[in-house]
Write a protein that holds these residues in place. Structure first.
Motif, PDB file in Angstrom:
ATOM      1  N   ASP A  73       7.068   9.890  15.566  1.00 29.98           N
ATOM      2  CA  ASP A  73       7.588   9.221  14.367  1.00 29.98           C
ATOM      3  C   ASP A  73       6.551   8.229  13.828  1.00 29.98           C
ATOM      4  OD1 ASP A  73       9.384   8.918  12.379  1.00 29.98           O
ATOM      5  OD2 ASP A  73      10.884   7.817  13.536  1.00 29.98           O
ATOM      6  N   ILE A  74       5.325   8.730  13.647  1.00 28.15           N
ATOM      7  CA  ILE A  74       4.223   7.889  13.195  1.00 28.15           C
ATOM      8  C   ILE A  74       4.285   7.748  11.677  1.00 28.15           C
ATOM      9  CG2 ILE A  74       1.729   7.566  13.225  1.00 28.15           C
ATOM     10  CD1 ILE A  74       3.020   7.595  15.990  1.00 28.15           C
ATOM     11  N   GLN A  75       4.280   6.502  11.205  1.00 26.63           N
ATOM     12  CA  GLN A  75       4.399   6.236   9.772  1.00 26.63           C
ATOM     13  C   GLN A  75       3.837   4.857   9.480  1.00 26.63           C
ATOM     14  OE1 GLN A  75       8.721   5.901   8.900  1.00 26.63           O
ATOM     15  NE2 GLN A  75       8.930   5.943  11.127  1.00 26.63           N
ATOM     16  N   GLY A  76       3.390   4.664   8.260  1.00 23.68           N
ATOM     17  CA  GLY A  76       2.867   3.363   7.885  1.00 23.68           C
ATOM     18  C   GLY A  76       1.887   3.460   6.736  1.00 23.68           C
ATOM     19  N   VAL A  77       1.082   2.414   6.592  1.00 25.57           N
ATOM     20  CA  VAL A  77       0.083   2.326   5.534  1.00 25.57           C
ATOM     21  C   VAL A  77      -1.294   2.467   6.172  1.00 25.57           C
ATOM     22  CG1 VAL A  77      -0.912   0.891   3.724  1.00 25.57           C
ATOM     23  CG2 VAL A  77       1.557   0.835   4.143  1.00 25.57           C
ATOM     24  N   GLY A  78      -1.990   3.538   5.822  1.00 30.18           N
ATOM     25  CA  GLY A  78      -3.302   3.770   6.412  1.00 30.18           C
ATOM     26  C   GLY A  78      -3.191   3.988   7.910  1.00 30.18           C
ATOM     27  N   ASP A  79      -3.931   3.180   8.670  1.00 30.59           N
ATOM     28  CA  ASP A  79      -3.896   3.260  10.130  1.00 30.59           C
ATOM     29  C   ASP A  79      -3.130   2.096  10.741  1.00 30.59           C
ATOM     30  OD1 ASP A  79      -5.577   5.638  10.544  1.00 30.59           O
ATOM     31  OD2 ASP A  79      -7.128   4.408   9.609  1.00 30.59           O
TER      32      ASP A  79
ATOM     33  N   GLY B 109       0.816  -1.207   0.000  1.00 29.13           N
ATOM     34  CA  GLY B 109       0.000   0.000   0.000  1.00 29.13           C
ATOM     35  C   GLY B 109       0.846   1.251   0.000  1.00 29.13           C
ATOM     36  N   HIS B 110       0.163   2.390   0.031  1.00 26.45           N
ATOM     37  CA  HIS B 110       0.847   3.677  -0.001  1.00 26.45           C
ATOM     38  C   HIS B 110       1.388   4.008   1.382  1.00 26.45           C
ATOM     39  CE1 HIS B 110       1.943   7.702  -1.141  1.00 26.45           C
ATOM     40  NE2 HIS B 110       1.094   8.238  -0.265  1.00 26.45           N
ATOM     41  N   TYR B 111       2.691   4.133   1.479  1.00 22.11           N
ATOM     42  CA  TYR B 111       3.365   4.374   2.764  1.00 22.11           C
ATOM     43  C   TYR B 111       3.476   5.881   2.997  1.00 22.11           C
ATOM     44  CZ  TYR B 111       6.828   3.578   6.468  1.00 22.11           C
ATOM     45  OH  TYR B 111       7.495   3.522   7.665  1.00 22.11           O
ATOM     46  N   GLU B 112       3.041   6.330   4.189  1.00 13.78           N
ATOM     47  CA  GLU B 112       3.093   7.745   4.532  1.00 13.78           C
ATOM     48  C   GLU B 112       3.784   7.948   5.868  1.00 13.78           C
ATOM     49  OE1 GLU B 112      -0.361  10.509   2.830  1.00 13.78           O
ATOM     50  OE2 GLU B 112      -1.121   8.950   4.153  1.00 13.78           O
ATOM     51  N   LYS B 113       4.531   9.038   5.967  1.00 11.85           N
ATOM     52  CA  LYS B 113       5.170   9.435   7.223  1.00 11.85           C
ATOM     53  C   LYS B 113       4.437  10.671   7.738  1.00 11.85           C
ATOM     54  CE  LYS B 113       9.736  10.405   9.237  1.00 11.85           C
ATOM     55  NZ  LYS B 113       9.859   9.180  10.044  1.00 11.85           N
ATOM     56  N   HIS B 114       3.757  10.526   8.893  1.00 13.60           N
ATOM     57  CA  HIS B 114       2.916  11.601   9.417  1.00 13.60           C
ATOM     58  C   HIS B 114       3.677  12.544  10.342  1.00 13.60           C
ATOM     59  CE1 HIS B 114      -0.542   9.507   7.753  1.00 13.60           C
ATOM     60  NE2 HIS B 114      -0.107   8.389   8.323  1.00 13.60           N
ATOM     61  N   SER B 115       4.682  12.030  11.041  1.00 10.22           N
ATOM     62  CA  SER B 115       5.474  12.874  11.952  1.00 10.22           C
ATOM     63  C   SER B 115       6.844  12.259  12.125  1.00 10.22           C
ATOM     64  CB  SER B 115       4.774  13.023  13.316  1.00 10.22           C
ATOM     65  OG  SER B 115       4.706  11.775  13.989  1.00 10.22           O
ATOM     66  N   GLY B 116       7.776  13.054  12.605  1.00 15.27           N
ATOM     67  CA  GLY B 116       9.127  12.575  12.864  1.00 15.27           C
ATOM     68  C   GLY B 116       9.452  12.661  14.340  1.00 15.27           C
ATOM     69  N   ASN B 117      10.712  12.407  14.682  1.00 11.81           N
ATOM     70  CA  ASN B 117      11.113  12.478  16.090  1.00 11.81           C
ATOM     71  C   ASN B 117      11.787  13.807  16.424  1.00 11.81           C
ATOM     72  OD1 ASN B 117      13.514  12.174  14.772  1.00 11.81           O
ATOM     73  ND2 ASN B 117      14.258  10.461  16.018  1.00 11.81           N
ATOM     74  N   ASN B 118      11.783  14.755  15.467  1.00 14.96           N
ATOM     75  CA  ASN B 118      12.404  16.062  15.724  1.00 14.96           C
ATOM     76  C   ASN B 118      11.461  17.216  15.382  1.00 14.96           C
ATOM     77  OD1 ASN B 118      12.360  15.769  12.976  1.00 14.96           O
ATOM     78  ND2 ASN B 118      14.479  16.415  12.638  1.00 14.96           N
TER      79      ASN B 118
END
Length: 651
Positions: free
Chosen positions: A209-215, A169-178
């Motif tokens: 550092d939230i990231q992944g496919v969908g939820d 699926g489409h991988y998205e990065k919603h936030s980082g650790n900085n």
């Protein structure tokens, strides 16, 4: 026996039929690794370590795997880890597709322990996601279950990986650790979840550092304030939490949960033009929240409103140091904004800095707050003693010894404020608080180290100051020679412990002289009234302020002064510190279990129409032992939390 035999045969037949169905389904399903060849990638035996949240231990077993040797290219390649396609072979399921992750050679700090830390972080985040789902938000979330793989028998020795299922699926990065926030395809749920973890942990940690496919997410990072040496090199503690809140966008889902908005300065990126939240809601509408009230909202809101003082103080220092400005110049306006916000939430350091500024002194109090020296100091005649006294009171309420000394000097009269008169009885009370601070330090309890006033905070000097007040008597305090003598003896004993023999002898001489004077005064008084009045029992002299052994008692005493000086609205104002509420006391800065007990009493999930993500179990264990596990040595076997339970509870 015949019935048992028939039952066993029936179960075996059912198992064979089920295995055929599963094998057929596995053969006909769409394989994302269709070009993966087990002929080119030989089957190997590996040790698998799975983190069990219920028992808080790593459980190991042996598995057969087939892993590619070349790196797997993904949509968003990582900067620190290489990915390899891997198949885990199961007799029942056939083969399952996994991704094995290994740190790149340039990550020199990568150790064996880091793989176990990464796995533990992800499984802890999975448990927190389960708690989040108990609120029944519009989008249920989950983290992929992961494990550590150790492949032996390879050239160069064993190789270790962190592995998880491959999700197409489409991988998205919603936030980082900085502090990074996805602005283009901004979503509400990932950031609301991060804020939720901060509140539910009592401000001791945050999952970012939230990231992944969908939820379905992966590879989180935990910033922990209490356990700075855990959770890998990405754990920057309070610094990372402050960066998150600086760029964070408060959204309608946060309000529905009960999370309090974080005050942002005009220069904070999160204070930019608001998003179109209807667009950010994706597959649900904002009106859905209004039709689905959150029964836990008032409890979470009460907890959330009292957190964040330390985060604002960290941001004030960062802005003062120029760390958040494009030109690297100090941003005094933003620094003062966050300093005020921190003080309003009861942070002792912030209140002390503002009190010093109001007194015409530099805001910096120690090395950590040194950047605050850029804030201009008031000129002669521009100081505000009334404001300084109020901030000193709040800092004393938070347990700052420098503030206790300042308040005592205000009541003694050596510092003047137009709104108050001298009261030596109250001065004695605050000097006694300083004595208690020293006792807490001697007993090994956490307390603020005297950082600014130097010799004035030495215990023998505090005793001597109290003795001098009792020796002469003054506003609100009767002259008590015997009490003064006792305090001089205490001062002498402490001075002896510091090898200050001359000073100790000086205190002993004063104590002896006052004791003699008290005896002569008693004899003279008895002689004058012997024939005029009937005999009576002499009153026992009791110190005006008893020894205070608990911070709660100290807080109550300070609050009495706040109510007397500033009225009841002082403590009911939403901007007034609320540090010593039951919620805050339960949180303890690094405790999760006690404070979660009331907040996580959710209604039965049986009425929920929303399905639970695969691999999510409800109500599995507490996270307290996980957060307090001591760091392991490099190469050491995994540690069970049950081995350190008593030590964790003590901390």
């Amino acid at each position: 026996k015949n019935r048992i035999s028939v039952a066993i045969m029936g179960l075996q037949d059912l198992r064979n039929r089920l295995q055929k169905v599963v094998t057929k389904a596995a053969a006909t399903r769409c394989d994302s690794f269709v070009d993966f060849s087990t002929d080119e990638n030989p089957i190997e035996t590996a040790t698998r370590y799975k983190f069990d949240v219920k028992t808080e231990t790593f459980v190991q077993d042996e598995v057969r795997i087939s892993m590619e040797k070349k790196q797997f290219n993904t949509e968003l390649p990582g900067a620190t880890r290489s990915l390899f396609r891997c198949k885990v072979i199961s007799r029942l399921r056939g083969t399952d597709n996994y991704v094995a992750k290994r740190y790149m050679p340039h990550v020199t700090e990568a150790t064996r322990e880091m793989y176990f830390v990464d796995c533990k972080m992800q499984m802890m985040a999975k448990k927190m996601a389960d708690d989040f789902n108990k609120l029944h938000p519009p989008h249920r979330i989950d983290f992929l279950e992961c494990f550590v793989l150790e492949v032996k028998g390879r050239e160069g020795g064993p190789e270790i990986y962190c592995a998880e299922r491959y999700i197409a699926g489409h991988y998205e990065k919603h936030s980082g650790n900085n502090g990074y926030v996805q602005e283009v395809h901004h979503r509400m749920t990932p950031h609301a979840f991060s804020h939720f973890t901060y509140v539910m942990s009592g401000g001791s940690l945050m999952v970012v550092d939230i990231q992944g496919v969908g939820d379905l997410w992966t590879d989180p990072q935990i910033h922990s304030v209490a356990r700075k040496n855990e959770f890998g090199v990405g754990n920057t503690g309070l610094l990372g939490i402050a960066k998150f809140f600086r760029t964070y966008h408060y959204n309608p889902l946060c309000e529905w949960i009960g999370l309090t908005p974080f005050q942002q300065s005009p220069h904070d990126p999160g204070n930019a033009v608001p998003f179109d939240w209807n667009e950010a809601a994706h597959s649900w509408k904002l009106s859905d929240l209004a039709r689905k009230p959150n029964p836990q909202r008032h409890l979470i809101a009460a907890r959330s409103a009292r957190l964040g003082g330390d985060v604002h103080y960290q941001l004030a220092i960062m802005y003062a140091a120029g760390a958040l400005s494009e030109d690297r110049e100090p941003d005094v306006e933003s620094s003062l904004f966050h300093l005020d916000a921190s003080a309003s939430l009861g942070n002792g350091h912030a209140n002390l800095s503002l009190a010093r500024l109001a007194s015409g002194l530099p805001a910096a109090t120690d090395d950590h707050s040194a950047p605050l020296a850029c804030i201009p100091v008031r000129g002669p005649g521009e100081d505000d003693p009334a404001k300084a006294f109020k901030h000193y009171l709040f800092a004393a309420r938070a347990g700052d010894p420098n503030a206790m000394l300042a308040v005592a000097q205000f009541y003694e009269g050596s510092r003047a404020a137009p709104m108050m008169s001298s009261n030596w009885k109250k001065a004695i009370k605050y000097y006694q608080m300083l004595v208690d601070v020293h006792h807490h330090l001697d007993e090994g309890e956490e307390s603020e180290e005297p950082a600014d006033e130097g010799e004035e905070l030495e215990l023998h000097r505090i005793y001597a100051k109290m003795a001098s007040l009792y020796e002469t008597g003054g506003p609100g305090l009767a002259r008590q020679l015997l009490r003064a003598s006792e305090l001089y003896n205490e001062a002498a004993a402490d001075a002896e412990g510091l090898l200050k023999a001359k000073l100790a002898q000086k205190y002993y001489d004063k104590a002896s002289a006052l004791e003699t004077e008290a005896e002569l005064a008693t004899v003279h008084e008895d002689h004058e009234h012997h024939e005029e009045e009937p005999p009576h029992e002499p009153e026992q002299e009791v110190p005006d302020t008893p020894h205070v052994s608990k911070k709660s008692t100290t807080t109550t005493m300070v609050e009495e002064d706040l109510l007397e000086m500033f009225g009841p609205e002082c403590l009911s104002d939403p901007h007034t510190p609320q540090l010593f509420s039951p919620f805050w006391a339960a949180a303890g800065g690094n405790s999760l279990n006690t404070s979660r007990s009331d907040l996580m009493k959710f209604p039965s999930d049986s009425n929920s129409e929303t399905s639970t993500p695969v691999g999510t179990e409800r109500g599995t264990g507490s996270l307290l032992p996980l957060l307090l596990l001591p760091p392991q040595a490099d190469g050491a076997p995994p540690v069970s939390a049950s081995h350190v339970a008593s030590d964790a509870v003590a901390r």
